[in-house]
Write an enzyme that holds these catalytic residues in place. Sequence first.
Site, PDB file in Angstrom:
ATOM      1  N   GLN A  12      -4.554  -1.668   9.694  1.00  0.00           N
ATOM      2  CA  GLN A  12      -4.452  -2.958   9.005  1.00  0.00           C
ATOM      3  C   GLN A  12      -5.083  -4.065   9.845  1.00  0.00           C
ATOM      4  O   GLN A  12      -4.787  -4.205  11.032  1.00  0.00           O
ATOM      5  CB  GLN A  12      -2.973  -3.270   8.721  1.00  0.00           C
ATOM      6  N   LYS A  30       0.837  -1.209   0.000  1.00  0.00           N
ATOM      7  CA  LYS A  30       0.000   0.000   0.000  1.00  0.00           C
ATOM      8  C   LYS A  30       0.867   1.252   0.000  1.00  0.00           C
ATOM      9  O   LYS A  30       0.608   2.200  -0.745  1.00  0.00           O
ATOM     10  CB  LYS A  30      -0.939  -0.021   1.222  1.00  0.00           C
ATOM     11  N   ASP A  46     -10.923   2.871   4.071  1.00  0.00           N
ATOM     12  CA  ASP A  46     -11.191   1.431   3.941  1.00  0.00           C
ATOM     13  C   ASP A  46     -12.698   1.165   3.873  1.00  0.00           C
ATOM     14  O   ASP A  46     -13.121   0.059   3.521  1.00  0.00           O
ATOM     15  CB  ASP A  46     -10.614   0.684   5.158  1.00  0.00           C
TER      16      ASP A  46
END
Length: 286
Positions: free
Chosen positions: A97, A53, A120
């Site tokens: 994460q 990422k 997200d």
Amino acid sequence: MTAKIIDGLALAKAMRTGFADRVGALARHGVTPGLAVLLVGEDPASAVYVGRKIKACSAVGIRSFAEHLPVSVGNAELLGRIVELNADPDMHGILVQLPLPPHIDMPRVLETISAEKDVDGFHLYNVGGLVTGSTVFSPCTPYGVVKLLEHEGIPVEGQNVVIVGASNIVGKPMALMLMARDATVSICHAKTRDLAQYTILADILVVAAGVPGLIVPQMVKQGAVVIDVGINRLPDGRITGDVDFEGVRRKAAAITPVPGGVGPMTVTMLLENTIKSAERRLALAS
Ligand code: NAP
């Protein structure tokens, strides 16, 4: 019939090239999109995903950093760091994460991230928005699938869509996003009796179960579109999806490979959401 292979890598590349113009337009207003990634603990797969990422951000001009917190970090400390990032004007996106260690209150973590920076798409506001059509950021993996279908010119309206897998991050939001596009959606999960009875009806079959080889040709309608979200590491180290690719490609009209299908789109949609967040903030300020 041999299926068309849907090339997620190529679409991801094209989209990322297109991001340069948007990042350039933001730069003319003195804005650089920013993404903060928090990684808790030592999970090697998570570290690899975070590394990808950060690298992808840098390639399109997004300023990003990964902050590594020890596995022993407490809820209060992690939540406190998120609150700080919520207030940081240089950060347009915040991502924690997953998975998190079991002692961490994951729902609370996801709700603490400002919905305006929830790139997200896991905050309750954004999840609820999938139902009402008012979401700010769509979750990256199902959003990537929608983009692949759009790019391939695959109609969704009125189609029978069957989704195998009902997780909060893939299956459920996928169902809502395709319902919003007027598909007729069925969702299957581990307790579904006679999975094939559903999958055989699918015009579009989306598989996100995490079970290698789960979908075999007998379960697929001739001419169906098959989207394999699964990423599984075999004992010999190879990566494979949830679909028997070689068998099903002889029956389907189109199919995504693993790797090279949905995977590259997931990171691309994270970049899209981060740039969108910066654009939204700029629009609100002007
Ligand atoms: P998850 O949270 O483990 O959820 C798996 C879902 O599949 C659950 O709903 C489960 O049912 C269902 N399932 C499991 N075995 C099944 C079976 N035999 N028949 C029917 N349904 C079954 O997994 P996830 O996070 O959604 O991820 C799913 C897969 O996608 C994994 O391989 C993951 O690595 C991959 N993934 C890929 C990307 C990408 O970018 N390509 C992104 C995210 C995830 P229950 O609800 O009944 O347990």
